[in-house]
Design a protein around this motif. Structure first.
Motif, PDB file in Angstrom:
ATOM      1  N   PRO A   1      10.138 -15.798  -3.250  1.00 54.17           N
ATOM      2  CA  PRO A   1       9.909 -16.750  -4.345  1.00 54.17           C
ATOM      3  C   PRO A   1       9.288 -16.079  -5.455  1.00 54.17           C
ATOM      4  CG  PRO A   1       8.492 -16.924  -2.513  1.00 54.17           C
ATOM      5  CD  PRO A   1       9.316 -16.195  -2.127  1.00 54.17           C
ATOM      6  N   ASN A   2       9.699 -16.366  -6.656  1.00 55.28           N
ATOM      7  CA  ASN A   2       9.227 -15.879  -7.804  1.00 55.28           C
ATOM      8  C   ASN A   2       9.698 -16.614  -9.141  1.00 55.28           C
ATOM      9  OD1 ASN A   2      11.090 -14.102  -9.682  1.00 55.28           O
ATOM     10  ND2 ASN A   2      11.860 -13.803  -7.555  1.00 55.28           N
ATOM     11  N   ASN A   3       8.803 -16.582 -10.209  1.00 59.24           N
ATOM     12  CA  ASN A   3       9.143 -17.427 -11.314  1.00 59.24           C
ATOM     13  C   ASN A   3       9.172 -16.554 -12.547  1.00 59.24           C
ATOM     14  OD1 ASN A   3       8.547 -19.855  -9.912  1.00 59.24           O
ATOM     15  ND2 ASN A   3       6.334 -19.473  -9.956  1.00 59.24           N
ATOM     16  N   TYR A   4       9.537 -15.296 -12.422  1.00 59.02           N
ATOM     17  CA  TYR A   4       9.559 -14.426 -13.508  1.00 59.02           C
ATOM     18  C   TYR A   4      11.035 -14.582 -14.228  1.00 59.02           C
ATOM     19  CZ  TYR A   4       5.447 -11.860 -12.241  1.00 59.02           C
ATOM     20  OH  TYR A   4       4.143 -11.395 -11.849  1.00 59.02           O
TER      21      TYR A   4
ATOM     22  N   LYS B   1       2.849  -6.147  -5.731  1.00 61.28           N
ATOM     23  CA  LYS B   1       2.964  -7.347  -4.649  1.00 61.28           C
ATOM     24  C   LYS B   1       4.127  -8.244  -5.138  1.00 61.28           C
ATOM     25  CE  LYS B   1       0.957 -10.144  -1.288  1.00 61.28           C
ATOM     26  NZ  LYS B   1      -0.161 -10.856  -0.766  1.00 61.28           N
ATOM     27  N   ALA B   2       3.820  -8.740  -6.517  1.00 59.19           N
ATOM     28  CA  ALA B   2       4.628  -9.473  -7.165  1.00 59.19           C
ATOM     29  C   ALA B   2       5.937  -8.773  -7.297  1.00 59.19           C
ATOM     30  CB  ALA B   2       4.275  -9.824  -8.401  1.00 59.19           C
TER      31      ALA B   2
ATOM     32  N   TYR C   1       2.465   1.669  -3.447  1.00 56.75           N
ATOM     33  CA  TYR C   1       1.744   1.948  -4.543  1.00 56.75           C
ATOM     34  C   TYR C   1       1.171   3.311  -4.346  1.00 56.75           C
ATOM     35  CZ  TYR C   1      -2.421   1.154  -7.810  1.00 56.75           C
ATOM     36  OH  TYR C   1      -3.296   0.890  -8.747  1.00 56.75           O
TER      37      TYR C   1
ATOM     38  N   THR D   1       7.854  -8.710  -3.834  1.00 52.21           N
ATOM     39  CA  THR D   1       8.459 -10.105  -3.715  1.00 52.21           C
ATOM     40  C   THR D   1       9.785 -10.297  -4.169  1.00 52.21           C
ATOM     41  OG1 THR D   1       5.956 -10.659  -3.266  1.00 52.21           O
ATOM     42  CG2 THR D   1       7.415 -12.623  -3.153  1.00 52.21           C
TER      43      THR D   1
ATOM     44  N   ALA E   1      -2.300  -3.598  -7.700  1.00 51.53           N
ATOM     45  CA  ALA E   1      -1.905  -3.832  -6.429  1.00 51.53           C
ATOM     46  C   ALA E   1      -1.049  -5.536  -6.435  1.00 51.53           C
ATOM     47  CB  ALA E   1      -2.821  -3.719  -5.490  1.00 51.53           C
ATOM     48  N   ALA E   2      -1.654  -6.244  -7.163  1.00 54.33           N
ATOM     49  CA  ALA E   2      -1.421  -7.550  -7.138  1.00 54.33           C
ATOM     50  C   ALA E   2       0.112  -7.753  -7.944  1.00 54.33           C
ATOM     51  CB  ALA E   2      -2.387  -8.685  -7.817  1.00 54.33           C
TER      52      ALA E   2
ATOM     53  N   ASP F   1      -8.318  -0.927 -12.401  1.00 53.74           N
ATOM     54  CA  ASP F   1      -8.393  -2.250 -11.844  1.00 53.74           C
ATOM     55  C   ASP F   1      -7.376  -2.119 -10.848  1.00 53.74           C
ATOM     56  OD1 ASP F   1      -8.748  -4.710 -10.362  1.00 53.74           O
ATOM     57  OD2 ASP F   1      -9.017  -5.693 -12.484  1.00 53.74           O
ATOM     58  N   MET F   2      -7.576  -1.388  -9.738  1.00 53.76           N
ATOM     59  CA  MET F   2      -6.514  -1.200  -8.817  1.00 53.76           C
ATOM     60  C   MET F   2      -6.079  -2.421  -8.007  1.00 53.76           C
ATOM     61  SD  MET F   2      -7.566   2.504  -6.855  1.00 53.76           S
ATOM     62  CE  MET F   2      -6.143   2.624  -5.927  1.00 53.76           C
ATOM     63  N   GLU F   3      -7.036  -3.456  -7.844  1.00 51.78           N
ATOM     64  CA  GLU F   3      -6.869  -4.819  -7.320  1.00 51.78           C
ATOM     65  C   GLU F   3      -5.422  -5.450  -8.036  1.00 51.78           C
ATOM     66  OE1 GLU F   3      -9.048  -6.639  -4.893  1.00 51.78           O
ATOM     67  OE2 GLU F   3      -9.820  -4.432  -4.279  1.00 51.78           O
TER      68      GLU F   3
ATOM     69  N   ASP G   1       0.883  -1.200  -0.040  1.00 50.28           N
ATOM     70  CA  ASP G   1      -0.027   0.126   0.015  1.00 50.28           C
ATOM     71  C   ASP G   1       0.762   1.238  -0.102  1.00 50.28           C
ATOM     72  OD1 ASP G   1      -2.434  -1.436  -0.100  1.00 50.28           O
ATOM     73  OD2 ASP G   1      -3.158  -0.757   1.907  1.00 50.28           O
TER      74      ASP G   1
END
Lengths: 325, 130
Positions: free
Chosen positions: B67-70, B57-58, B31, B61, B53-54, B48-50, B28
Motif C-alpha cells: 500500500p502506498n500513496n505516492y 521502508k516506504a 540501507y 513497501t 530508514a523510514a 537522522d538515520m531513523e 536494514d
C-alpha cells in the motif's frame, strides 16, 4: 464521534477520519508526508490515553512507550488529547539541593521537585533559570522515591548557562524544569541482549542513568560502558564505575583517553573506536550513544554497518548552543 | 498496514513477498548496502538515520507492491534536491542493484524480484526529474 484536543482547542473527529485529517481540516499545522504511516513526519504524542496500536507501528520502542503515534494512520478509539513532539509545555519547579564538582570541568547538580513528574533515566529536560535562559541537560538518575533529578553539567567556554551554574547558582535556588524528553533510554524486555554504551564527557550522565535502570530491571546480558574524554578533566565517576563492575558480573567499564601524552592507566584512544573494535559484530546488540554530536552520528552509522539494527540504536547528541555575541 | 489487501485466490505481490515482515527484514539490509556504496552514499547521508530508514521502508513497501500513496509528482518533489546534487541514471541503477541483491539475500524467488524491480523501475523518470 471522538474528540481530539490539542492545546486549547477541541475538534470532532469524523467517522473514518484520521487524527491528521481532522487537524488539517481544522487548519492546525501538522507536518506530514506519506500519509500511510511510514515517513513518521506526522508523529504526535497522546497526553492522556494509549494511542491505538496500529498508529504506533514502526516507531521506536521507547517512543511507543511514551505514547507517541503517527497521526496519519490514527483512527481514535477514544477521545484523545494530543500534542506535537516537544510542545507539551508543562513544566514544574525544582530546588537545588546539591552542587558538587566531579572534575574541574564537570559539576553534579541535584534538584528536588514536589509536583508529580515522570521520566526515564537517560531522557533530558530543559532547565530554565528565572530570567528565562534555558538549556537541555540529561537526567543521570533513575526514578526513586526521593523526587530528585541529577545532572552532570560541563562548563563550556563562554557557556552562559553552565558558567552561571558554576559560579552563581546556590543551594535552595529554584529552577523550572520542562517535561522529560528524548527516546534514548532503557526499556525492559530482551534482558539477555548485550548492551554497548559509548559516551564522551558529560555524556556519561544519561548512560549512568541507563545503566542503573538496566541493572535495577535485572538486565542479564553483558553491559559494556566505554567512557571517553580528551583529558582527565572529562573523566569522572571512575571509582563508582569500577565499584559497579565489582558488584555486577555483567557490567564492564572501559575509561578511554584520546589526548596524547597523558600519564594514566586508562586505555589510549577514542572511546567509540575502542568500543567498536572490541567486538566482531553488533548484530543483536542494543547500542546507546551520548555526547559529542560528531561522535554520536559517526558511531551510529558505524554501529549500524557493524550489524546493529536501526531500531536498536539509541542516541542523544549534545548540541552546544552558541553563546550570543 | 498489512490488512488492507483483499485475500483472493491469487495473492498480491506484496503478500507473496511476505508483507510488512519482509519489508522490515529488508530495510536494514538494503540501507546497509546503500550506505556502503561509495557511488551513491552521499545521497543518503543524513544524520537522522531513523528518518532515512523510514524513507527506505516506504520505498521498499512500494517496490514490493504494498500500500502506498505516492504520486509521480511526490517522487519528483522528494528527489528534486538530489537531482540538483547530481543524481543521475547511474545512481538509480546502483539502487536497483541493491534492491535485487537485498531480495536475493532474503531468498525471494527470482520471478518476484523481477516484479518488484519493474515497479521500482517505473519511478525512474520521476525520481530523476525527467
Amino acid at each position: 464521534m471522538r474528540s481530539i484536543t490539542i492545546g486549547e482547542s477541541t475538534f470532532s473527529c469524523q467517522p473514518d477520519e484520521t487524527v491528521l485529517e481532522t487537524l488539517l481540516r481544522e487548519n492546525v499545522q501538522v507536518p506530514n508526508g506519506c500519509r500511510q504511516g511510514l515517513c513518521q513526519a506526522c508523529m504526535m504524542r497522546s497526553l492522556d490515553n494509549s494511542p491505538p496500536v496500529l498508529a504506533q507501528v514502526g516507531l521506536k520502542d521507547t517512543l511507543q512507550k511514551q505514547n507517541y503515534f503517527l497521526a496519519c494512520v490514527c483512527h481514535p478509539e477514544q477521545d484523545m488529547t494530543v500534542a506535537l513532539p516537544n510542545r507539551q509545555g508543562a513544566s514544574i519547579e525544582a530546588v537545588v539541593i546539591k552542587k558538587q564538582l566531579l572534575t574541574p570541568d564537570i559539576v553534579q547538580l541535584v534538584l528536588e521537585y514536589q509536583s508529580p513528574f515522570n521520566f526515564f533515566a537517560g531522557q533530558f529536560v530543559n532547565l530554565k533559570r528565572p530570567d528565562g535562559l534555558t538549556r537541555s541537560y540529561s537526567i543521570a538518575n533513575i526514578p526513586q522515591h526521593e523526587n530528585i533529578l541529577e545532572f552532570h553539567i560541563r562548563r563550556l567556554p563562554n557557556g552562559q548557562f553552565s558558567s552561571w551554574v558554576y559560579d552563581e547558582l546556590e543551594l535552595g535556588a529554584q529552577l523550572t524544569i520542562s517535561e522529560a524528553q528524548g527516546s534514548c533510554h532503557y526499556l525492559p524486555g530482551r534482558a539477555e541482549q548485550p548492551l554497548m554504551l559509548v559516551g564522551t564527557g558529560s555524556g556519561l550522565a544519561p548512560l549512568y542513568g541507563i545503566i542503573a535502570d538496566a541493572l535495577a530491571q535485572e538486565h542479564s546480558g553483558p553491559i559494556h560502558l566505554f567512557h571517553g574524554s580528551r583529558d582527565l578533566n572529562g573523566l569522572y565517576f571512575i571509582d563508582e564505575m569500577h565499584e559497579l563492575a565489582e558488584k555486577f558480573d555483567n557490567f564492564h567499564y572501559t575509561p578511554c583517553l584520546s589526548g596524547e601524552d597523558i600519564e594514566s592507566d586508562h586505555i589510549q584512544g577514542r572511546a567509540h573506536d575502542i568500543a567498536l573494535s572490541s567486538t566482531e559484530t553488533l548484530n543483536g546488540w542494543r547500542v546507546f550513544l551520548c555526547g559529542h554530536p560528531e561522535m554520536v552520528n559517526q558511531t551510529k552509522r558505524m554501529a549500524f554497518m557493524k550489524g546493529a539494527s536501526i531500531g536498536d540504536i539509541y542516541a542523544d547528541a549534545f548540541h552546544v548552543i552558541q553563546a550570543e555575541k | 498496514m498489512s490488512d488492507s489487501q483483499e485475500t483472493t485466490s491469487s495473492q498480491t505481490l506484496y503478500e507473496k513477498i511476505g508483507g510488512e515482515a519482509a519489508v522490515n527484514a529488508a530495510v536494514d539490509i538494503f540501507y546497509r548496502k546503500v550506505l556502503a556504496d561509495y557511488r551513491i552514499n552521499r545521497f543518503f547521508d543524513n544524520s537522522d538515520m531513523e528518518k532515512q530508514a523510514a524513507k527506505q521502508k516506504a520505498f521498499l513497501t512500494m517496490a514490493f507492491g504494498g500500500p502506498n500513496n505516492y504520486s509521480g509528482q511526490d517522487m519528483r518533489n522528494a528527489h528534486a534536491h538530489l537531482v540538483k546534487m547530481g543524481l543521475n541514471a547511474s545512481h538509480f541503477d546502483a539502487v536497483m542493484e541493491h534492491l535485487g541483491a537485498t531480495l536475493t539475500e532474503l531468498n525471494v524467488p527470482q520471478e518476484l524480484i523481477a516484479q518488484a524491480a519493474a515497479i521500482a523501475e517505473s519511478t525512474r523518470n520521476d525520481v530523476l526529474g525527467k
